[in-house]
Scaffold this motif. Structure first.
Motif, PDB file in Angstrom:
ATOM      1  N   ARG A  23     106.401  17.414 -45.071  1.00 24.93           N
ATOM      2  CA  ARG A  23     105.674  16.234 -45.529  1.00 24.93           C
ATOM      3  C   ARG A  23     105.560  16.141 -47.048  1.00 24.93           C
ATOM      4  NH1 ARG A  23     103.727  17.161 -40.684  1.00 24.93           N
ATOM      5  NH2 ARG A  23     104.285  19.261 -41.269  1.00 24.93           N
ATOM      6  N   THR A  24     105.087  17.232 -47.662  1.00 22.13           N
ATOM      7  CA  THR A  24     104.761  17.151 -49.090  1.00 22.13           C
ATOM      8  C   THR A  24     106.019  16.909 -49.913  1.00 22.13           C
ATOM      9  OG1 THR A  24     102.916  18.645 -48.670  1.00 22.13           O
ATOM     10  CG2 THR A  24     103.558  18.350 -50.963  1.00 22.13           C
ATOM     11  N   ARG A  55     105.432  23.827 -55.722  1.00 21.72           N
ATOM     12  CA  ARG A  55     104.735  24.532 -54.627  1.00 21.72           C
ATOM     13  C   ARG A  55     105.131  25.997 -54.728  1.00 21.72           C
ATOM     14  NH1 ARG A  55     103.974  23.051 -48.394  1.00 21.72           N
ATOM     15  NH2 ARG A  55     102.434  21.760 -49.435  1.00 21.72           N
ATOM     16  N   HIS A  77      95.523  22.159 -53.357  1.00 24.39           N
ATOM     17  CA  HIS A  77      96.577  21.222 -52.948  1.00 24.39           C
ATOM     18  C   HIS A  77      96.014  19.814 -53.202  1.00 24.39           C
ATOM     19  CE1 HIS A  77      99.858  19.448 -50.950  1.00 24.39           C
ATOM     20  NE2 HIS A  77      99.789  20.000 -49.753  1.00 24.39           N
ATOM     21  N   GLN A 102      97.027  16.499 -51.400  1.00 23.29           N
ATOM     22  CA  GLN A 102      96.632  16.440 -49.992  1.00 23.29           C
ATOM     23  C   GLN A 102      95.197  15.909 -49.891  1.00 23.29           C
ATOM     24  OE1 GLN A 102      98.483  17.234 -47.115  1.00 23.29           O
ATOM     25  NE2 GLN A 102      96.750  16.301 -46.051  1.00 23.29           N
ATOM     26  N   ARG A 155      94.422  26.113 -48.852  1.00 19.06           N
ATOM     27  CA  ARG A 155      94.270  25.414 -50.139  1.00 19.06           C
ATOM     28  C   ARG A 155      93.815  23.977 -49.899  1.00 19.06           C
ATOM     29  NH1 ARG A 155     100.510  26.853 -50.672  1.00 19.06           N
ATOM     30  NH2 ARG A 155     101.413  25.435 -49.181  1.00 19.06           N
ATOM     31  N   VAL A 156      94.122  23.464 -48.687  1.00 21.36           N
ATOM     32  CA  VAL A 156      93.705  22.100 -48.337  1.00 21.36           C
ATOM     33  C   VAL A 156      92.177  22.024 -48.299  1.00 21.36           C
ATOM     34  CG1 VAL A 156      93.763  20.352 -46.513  1.00 21.36           C
ATOM     35  CG2 VAL A 156      95.835  21.683 -47.030  1.00 21.36           C
ATOM     36  N   ARG A 186      95.354  24.133 -39.999  1.00 21.04           N
ATOM     37  CA  ARG A 186      96.282  24.974 -39.243  1.00 21.04           C
ATOM     38  C   ARG A 186      95.871  26.451 -39.382  1.00 21.04           C
ATOM     39  NH1 ARG A 186     101.176  27.559 -40.604  1.00 21.04           N
ATOM     40  NH2 ARG A 186     100.894  26.842 -42.751  1.00 21.04           N
ATOM     41  N   GLN A 201      96.946  29.675 -40.309  1.00 24.05           N
ATOM     42  CA  GLN A 201      98.111  29.988 -41.139  1.00 24.05           C
ATOM     43  C   GLN A 201      98.581  31.430 -40.957  1.00 24.05           C
ATOM     44  OE1 GLN A 201      97.527  27.897 -45.140  1.00 24.05           O
ATOM     45  NE2 GLN A 201      95.712  27.345 -43.951  1.00 24.05           N
ATOM     46  N   PRO A 233      96.171  18.020 -41.830  1.00 26.54           N
ATOM     47  CA  PRO A 233      97.170  17.885 -42.902  1.00 26.54           C
ATOM     48  C   PRO A 233      98.604  18.091 -42.415  1.00 26.54           C
ATOM     49  CG  PRO A 233      96.080  20.020 -43.047  1.00 26.54           C
ATOM     50  CD  PRO A 233      95.353  19.232 -41.982  1.00 26.54           C
ATOM     51  N   GLY A 234      98.750  18.686 -41.227  1.00 27.98           N
ATOM     52  CA  GLY A 234     100.078  19.056 -40.745  1.00 27.98           C
ATOM     53  C   GLY A 234     100.594  20.258 -41.524  1.00 27.98           C
ATOM     54  N   PRO A 235     101.497  21.004 -40.988  1.00 23.77           N
ATOM     55  CA  PRO A 235     102.016  20.892 -39.621  1.00 23.77           C
ATOM     56  C   PRO A 235     100.973  21.343 -38.593  1.00 23.77           C
ATOM     57  CG  PRO A 235     102.964  22.808 -40.744  1.00 23.77           C
ATOM     58  CD  PRO A 235     102.124  22.104 -41.747  1.00 23.77           C
TER      59      PRO A 235
HETATM   60  C1  NCD Z   1      99.394  22.238 -45.857  1.00 22.23           C
HETATM   61  C2  NCD Z   1      99.827  23.230 -46.925  1.00 22.23           C
HETATM   62  O1  NCD Z   1     101.007  23.464 -47.119  1.00 22.23           O
HETATM   63  O2  NCD Z   1      98.928  23.726 -47.559  1.00 22.23           O
HETATM   64  N1  NCD Z   1     100.421  21.407 -45.416  1.00 22.23           N
HETATM   65  C3  NCD Z   1     100.707  20.262 -46.104  1.00 22.23           C
HETATM   66  O3  NCD Z   1     100.973  20.267 -47.276  1.00 22.23           O
HETATM   67  N2  NCD Z   1     100.635  19.111 -45.428  1.00 22.23           N
HETATM   68  C4  NCD Z   1      98.669  22.880 -44.748  1.00 22.23           C
HETATM   69  C5  NCD Z   1      99.386  23.897 -43.913  1.00 22.23           C
HETATM   70  O4  NCD Z   1     100.459  24.373 -44.237  1.00 22.23           O
HETATM   71  O5  NCD Z   1      98.812  24.247 -42.862  1.00 22.23           O
END
Ligand code: NCD
Length: 310
Positions: free
Chosen positions: A55-56, A105, A136, A139, A169-170, A223, A225, A263-265
Motif C-alpha cells: 500500500r504505502t 521506509r 509512520h 498512515q 509505528r502506526v 496487525r 507484527q 492499516p493493512g496488511p
Molecule cells: C503498516 C506498517 O508498515 O507500519 N502498514 C502500512 O504501512 N499500511 C502496518 C503493518 O505493517 O502492520
C-alpha cells in the motif's frame, strides 16, 4: 513544511492544511478519466524502501505520478544496498542524481531523521514512510482523513487502537495526530504488547477490549507484527483472537455509527474476522484510497507549497 518525519510535533494547522488539501485533490479528481495534475512537473521523487510494502509504496508512487512528478522506486534488494553501501552513501547518491524528495521506509527507528540531517545541505526533502517501531506519519494522516469523512470530525471523538502496540509505528503516529486534532485515544492490548513509557503518550491504556467497545466512535486494529517478535508475546494466535479479535459479536457492541479501521496488511481471522473486514462498517479500502490523496497533499505541501493548480 521542510520534511515530514513524524506526527509528534506536527502542529494542528499544518495537519489540517494537509487534510484539507487531500480533500480538495480528491474532489478535483473525482470522476475524472485522466487523473493527472501538472503541479509537480519536473520534480523528482524517489521511494527508498528497505522493508516490504504494498500500500504505502504503491500509493506514494501513484500520488507522485498523479501530480506529474518523475517517480523512481529504489528497493534495498535490487540496489547497491545489497553490496553493502551505507544508508548515508545511498542517500547522498540519490540526492546527487537529482532527487528533490526521498521517501524512506527503513527497519531502524530514527532512520528518516538521520537521512534528513544528511540531506539538509542539498535541500532534498524527506518523507518518513515508516521507521522501525517509531513513526509512520502519512498512515496517521490518511487515517484521520478517513475518520473525518466517516465521522464528520475527529475532534471530541473516542478512538480505540487495539493490538500490537509494542511493535507498531502506526499506533504512535496515530496517538500523536489524533490528540493534536482533539480526539481521545484508548489503547487496548495485552500487557506483553504494551511498550514501556506508554504513559507519556497521553492516551489511556486498557487490557480488555469488550468493555471499551460501546464507548468508541472508531476502532483501529493493528496487525500482530510477527516479523518483529522474538519470543512469545501471547500463548497462541487462537487465544489472541479470542481476547482481541474483532468478530461479529464484538462489532455489534460498537455504537451504530462507529467505524472500523485497519492499516493493512490484515491477518484475517487473527485481529479481524473476514466478515467484519468486508462489512460496510469497515473503512479499510477507503483508507487506501485516501492514502493516495493524502500523499499527494504531502508532496504538494513539501515540493510546491503554493496555490493548487488543479
Ligand atoms: C503498516 C506498517 O508498515 O507500519 N502498514 C502500512 O504501512 N499500511 C502496518 C503493518 O505493517 O502492520
Amino acid at each position: 513544511m521542510r520534511h515530514l518525519l513524524s506526527t509528534e510535533g506536527l502542529a494542528a494547522p499544518d495537519a489540517t492544511a494537509v487534510l484539507d488539501t487531500a480533500d480538495t485533490l480528491k474532489q478535483t479528481l473525482l470522476g475524472r478519466e485522466v487523473k493527472k495534475l501538472p503541479t509537480l512537473r519536473g520534480r523528482t521523487v524517489v521511494t527508498l524502501f528497505y522493508e516490504n510494502s504494498t500500500r504505502t509504496r504503491v500509493s506514494f508512487e501513484v500520488a507522485g505520478k498523479w501530480m506529474s512528478a518523475d517517480v523512481i522506486n529504489v528497493s534495498a534488494s535490487s540496489s547497491s544496498v545489497g553490496k553493502g553501501e551505507s544508508l548515508r552513501d545511498t542517500a547522498l547518491t540519490l540526492s546527487a542524481a537529482g532527487a528533490d524528495c526521498v521517501i524512506i521506509r527503513h527497519p531502524a527507528s530514527g532512520a528518516a531523521h538521520r537521512l534528513a540531517e544528511w540531506l539538509e545541505e542539498d535541500g532534498t526533502q524527506v518523507v518518513n514512510a515508516g521507521d522501525g517501531t517509531h513513526e509512520h506519519p502519512t498512515q496517521a494522516l490518511l487515517d484521520a482523513a478517513t475518520l473525518r469523512e466517516r465521522l464528520g470530525d475527529v475532534s471530541g471523538r473516542r478512538i480505540g487502537i487495539v493490538g500490537d502496540l509494542l511493535h507498531s509505528r502506526v499506533a504512535r503516529s496515530n496517538v500523536h495526530l489524533l490528540r493534536t486534532l482533539g480526539a481521545e485515544v484508548t489503547l487496548i492490548a495485552p500487557p506483553t504488547l504494551v511498550p514501556t513509557g506508554i504513559e507519556h503518550w497521553g492516551a489511556e491504556v486498557r487490557h480488555e477490549l469488550d468493555p471499551e467497545l460501546p464507548k468508541l466512535d472508531a476502532v483501529m486494529l493493528l496487525r500482530v507484527q510477527a516479523e518483529r517478535m522474538h519470543g512469545g508475546f501471547f500463548p497462541s494466535a487462537r487465544e489472541y483472537s479470542i481476547a482481541y479479535g474483532l468478530n461479529e459479536k464484538r462489532l455489534a457492541k460498537l455504537p451504530e455509527h462507529a467505524v472500523v479501521l485497519h492499516p493493512g496488511p490484515m491477518l484475517r481471522g487473527m485481529e479481524i474476522a473476514p466478515s467484519v473486514a468486508d462489512s460496510p462498517r469497515a473503512a479499510i479500502t477507503q483508507q487506501v484510497g485516501n492514502g493516495v490523496h493524502v500523499r499527494m497533499a504531502v508532496l504538494y505541501h513539501l515540493l510546491a507549497g503554493e496555490e493548487l493548480t488543479a
